[in-house]
Design a protein around this motif. Structure first.
Motif, PDB file in Angstrom:
ATOM      1  N   MET A   1      18.616  51.740  44.669  1.00  0.00           N
ATOM      2  CA  MET A   1      19.419  52.035  43.647  1.00  0.00           C
ATOM      3  C   MET A   1      20.783  52.058  43.863  1.00  0.00           C
ATOM      4  N   GLU A   2      21.302  52.517  44.981  1.00  0.00           N
ATOM      5  CA  GLU A   2      22.637  52.345  45.280  1.00  0.00           C
ATOM      6  C   GLU A   2      23.285  51.153  45.683  1.00  0.00           C
ATOM      7  N   HIS A   3      22.319  50.181  46.294  1.00  0.00           N
ATOM      8  CA  HIS A   3      22.909  48.855  46.680  1.00  0.00           C
ATOM      9  C   HIS A   3      22.695  48.239  45.008  1.00  0.00           C
ATOM     10  N   LEU A   4      22.299  48.506  44.250  1.00  0.00           N
ATOM     11  CA  LEU A   4      22.252  47.945  42.930  1.00  0.00           C
ATOM     12  C   LEU A   4      23.626  48.415  41.983  1.00  0.00           C
ATOM     13  N   PHE A   5      24.057  49.528  42.388  1.00  0.00           N
ATOM     14  CA  PHE A   5      25.409  50.164  41.755  1.00  0.00           C
ATOM     15  C   PHE A   5      26.406  49.334  42.375  1.00  0.00           C
ATOM     16  N   GLU A   6      26.339  49.407  43.682  1.00  0.00           N
ATOM     17  CA  GLU A   6      27.524  48.706  44.516  1.00  0.00           C
ATOM     18  C   GLU A   6      27.577  47.347  44.227  1.00  0.00           C
ATOM     19  N   THR A   7      26.546  46.768  43.661  1.00  0.00           N
ATOM     20  CA  THR A   7      26.574  45.272  43.761  1.00  0.00           C
ATOM     21  C   THR A   7      27.202  44.874  42.063  1.00  0.00           C
ATOM     22  N   PHE A   8      26.461  45.754  41.100  1.00  0.00           N
ATOM     23  CA  PHE A   8      26.813  45.229  39.688  1.00  0.00           C
ATOM     24  C   PHE A   8      28.028  46.126  39.084  1.00  0.00           C
ATOM     25  N   ILE A   9      28.270  47.364  39.600  1.00  0.00           N
ATOM     26  CA  ILE A   9      29.154  47.812  38.836  1.00  0.00           C
ATOM     27  C   ILE A   9      30.479  47.550  39.073  1.00  0.00           C
ATOM     28  N   PRO A  10      30.901  47.025  40.303  1.00  0.00           N
ATOM     29  CA  PRO A  10      32.282  46.216  40.247  1.00  0.00           C
ATOM     30  C   PRO A  10      32.374  44.935  39.543  1.00  0.00           C
ATOM     31  N   ILE A  11      31.123  44.414  39.217  1.00  0.00           N
ATOM     32  CA  ILE A  11      31.242  43.125  38.287  1.00  0.00           C
ATOM     33  C   ILE A  11      31.669  43.504  36.967  1.00  0.00           C
ATOM     34  N   LEU A  12      30.942  44.766  36.494  1.00  0.00           N
ATOM     35  CA  LEU A  12      31.086  45.360  35.246  1.00  0.00           C
ATOM     36  C   LEU A  12      32.650  45.678  34.659  1.00  0.00           C
ATOM     37  N   ILE A  13      32.962  46.507  36.082  1.00  0.00           N
ATOM     38  CA  ILE A  13      34.385  46.939  36.018  1.00  0.00           C
ATOM     39  C   ILE A  13      35.321  45.706  35.817  1.00  0.00           C
ATOM     40  N   HIS A  14      35.105  44.657  36.671  1.00  0.00           N
ATOM     41  CA  HIS A  14      36.300  43.708  36.390  1.00  0.00           C
ATOM     42  C   HIS A  14      36.011  42.949  35.055  1.00  0.00           C
ATOM     43  N   ILE A  15      34.933  42.613  34.386  1.00  0.00           N
ATOM     44  CA  ILE A  15      34.653  42.256  33.031  1.00  0.00           C
ATOM     45  C   ILE A  15      35.387  43.157  31.969  1.00  0.00           C
ATOM     46  N   PHE A  16      35.295  44.497  32.005  1.00  0.00           N
ATOM     47  CA  PHE A  16      35.976  45.510  31.174  1.00  0.00           C
ATOM     48  C   PHE A  16      37.379  45.388  31.471  1.00  0.00           C
ATOM     49  N   GLU A  17      37.830  45.396  32.490  1.00  0.00           N
ATOM     50  CA  GLU A  17      39.259  45.044  32.873  1.00  0.00           C
ATOM     51  C   GLU A  17      39.755  43.946  32.286  1.00  0.00           C
ATOM     52  N   PHE A  18      39.269  42.766  32.503  1.00  0.00           N
ATOM     53  CA  PHE A  18      39.366  41.510  31.986  1.00  0.00           C
ATOM     54  C   PHE A  18      39.464  41.291  30.358  1.00  0.00           C
ATOM     55  N   MET A  19      38.619  42.084  29.802  1.00  0.00           N
ATOM     56  CA  MET A  19      38.504  42.140  28.324  1.00  0.00           C
ATOM     57  C   MET A  19      39.868  42.785  28.034  1.00  0.00           C
ATOM     58  N   GLY A  20      39.992  43.959  28.592  1.00  0.00           N
ATOM     59  CA  GLY A  20      41.373  44.407  28.134  1.00  0.00           C
ATOM     60  C   GLY A  20      42.621  43.798  28.208  1.00  0.00           C
ATOM     61  N   ILE A  21      42.723  43.117  29.554  1.00  0.00           N
ATOM     62  CA  ILE A  21      43.717  42.000  29.716  1.00  0.00           C
ATOM     63  C   ILE A  21      43.802  40.957  28.633  1.00  0.00           C
ATOM     64  N   ILE A  22      42.679  40.438  28.172  1.00  0.00           N
ATOM     65  CA  ILE A  22      42.537  39.381  27.199  1.00  0.00           C
ATOM     66  C   ILE A  22      43.028  39.981  25.993  1.00  0.00           C
ATOM     67  N   ILE A  23      42.714  41.292  25.425  1.00  0.00           N
ATOM     68  CA  ILE A  23      43.077  41.837  23.815  1.00  0.00           C
ATOM     69  C   ILE A  23      44.678  42.025  24.217  1.00  0.00           C
ATOM     70  N   LEU A  24      44.924  42.393  25.165  1.00  0.00           N
ATOM     71  CA  LEU A  24      46.615  43.029  25.460  1.00  0.00           C
ATOM     72  C   LEU A  24      47.517  41.401  25.272  1.00  0.00           C
ATOM     73  N   CYS A  25      46.905  40.706  25.812  1.00  0.00           N
ATOM     74  CA  CYS A  25      47.665  39.126  25.822  1.00  0.00           C
ATOM     75  C   CYS A  25      47.595  38.691  24.414  1.00  0.00           C
ATOM     76  N   ILE A  26      46.398  38.735  23.876  1.00  0.00           N
ATOM     77  CA  ILE A  26      46.398  38.187  22.429  1.00  0.00           C
ATOM     78  C   ILE A  26      47.206  38.870  21.651  1.00  0.00           C
ATOM     79  N   GLY A  27      47.215  40.149  21.545  1.00  0.00           N
ATOM     80  CA  GLY A  27      48.108  40.961  20.857  1.00  0.00           C
ATOM     81  C   GLY A  27      49.526  40.812  21.083  1.00  0.00           C
ATOM     82  N   GLY A  28      50.043  40.902  22.290  1.00  0.00           N
ATOM     83  CA  GLY A  28      51.232  40.393  22.495  1.00  0.00           C
ATOM     84  C   GLY A  28      51.733  39.015  22.066  1.00  0.00           C
ATOM     85  N   PHE A  29      50.817  37.914  22.287  1.00  0.00           N
ATOM     86  CA  PHE A  29      51.250  36.817  21.804  1.00  0.00           C
ATOM     87  C   PHE A  29      51.484  36.617  20.144  1.00  0.00           C
TER      88      PHE A  29
END
Length: 112
Positions: A1-29
């Motif tokens: 289970m720990e291996h599953l967390f260490e594998t997929f959680i960082p991917i989800l973290i990057h996806i959420f951060e990327f979505m925040g960046i996209i929203i910020l960029c679209i809003g700014g432009f």
């Protein structure tokens, strides 16, 4: 289970951060182009409210990523750093929400 967390959680973290960046960029432009349009047409349009709403939404996605990061914490120092970032982002979200509400009140009073 720990291996599953260490594998997929960082991917989800990057996806959420990327979505925040996209929203910020679209809003700014979007705010920038509406501002340019406002300058050209002399029509009053309140970009501040829309841009603040974009910032608040982007911060929500960044906060979701921070919450997911708590699963991967291995030391107390990491916890302190993450808690500091989390608190700052929560405070920024509250300030933006407060500013949006103040702007809405100001517009409502101005339209009377």
């Amino acid at each position: 289970m720990e291996h599953l967390f260490e594998t997929f959680i960082p991917i989800l973290i990057h996806i959420f951060e990327f979505m925040g960046i996209i929203i910020l960029c679209i809003g700014g432009f979007r705010a920038f182009f509406v501002y340019l349009k406002e300058l050209r047409s002399n029509e009053p349009y309140n970009i501040k409210y829309q841009f603040a709403a974009s910032l608040a939404t982007a911060l929500e996605f960044k906060l979701a990523a921070e919450i997911l990061k708590t699963v991967l914490i291995k030391s107390f120092d990491e916890l302190l750093i993450l808690a500091s970032i989390f608190i700052l982002r929560v405070l920024m979200t509250f300030v933006l929400e407060w500013e949006i509400k103040q702007e809405q009140k100001h517009e409502a009073n101005h339209n009377l």
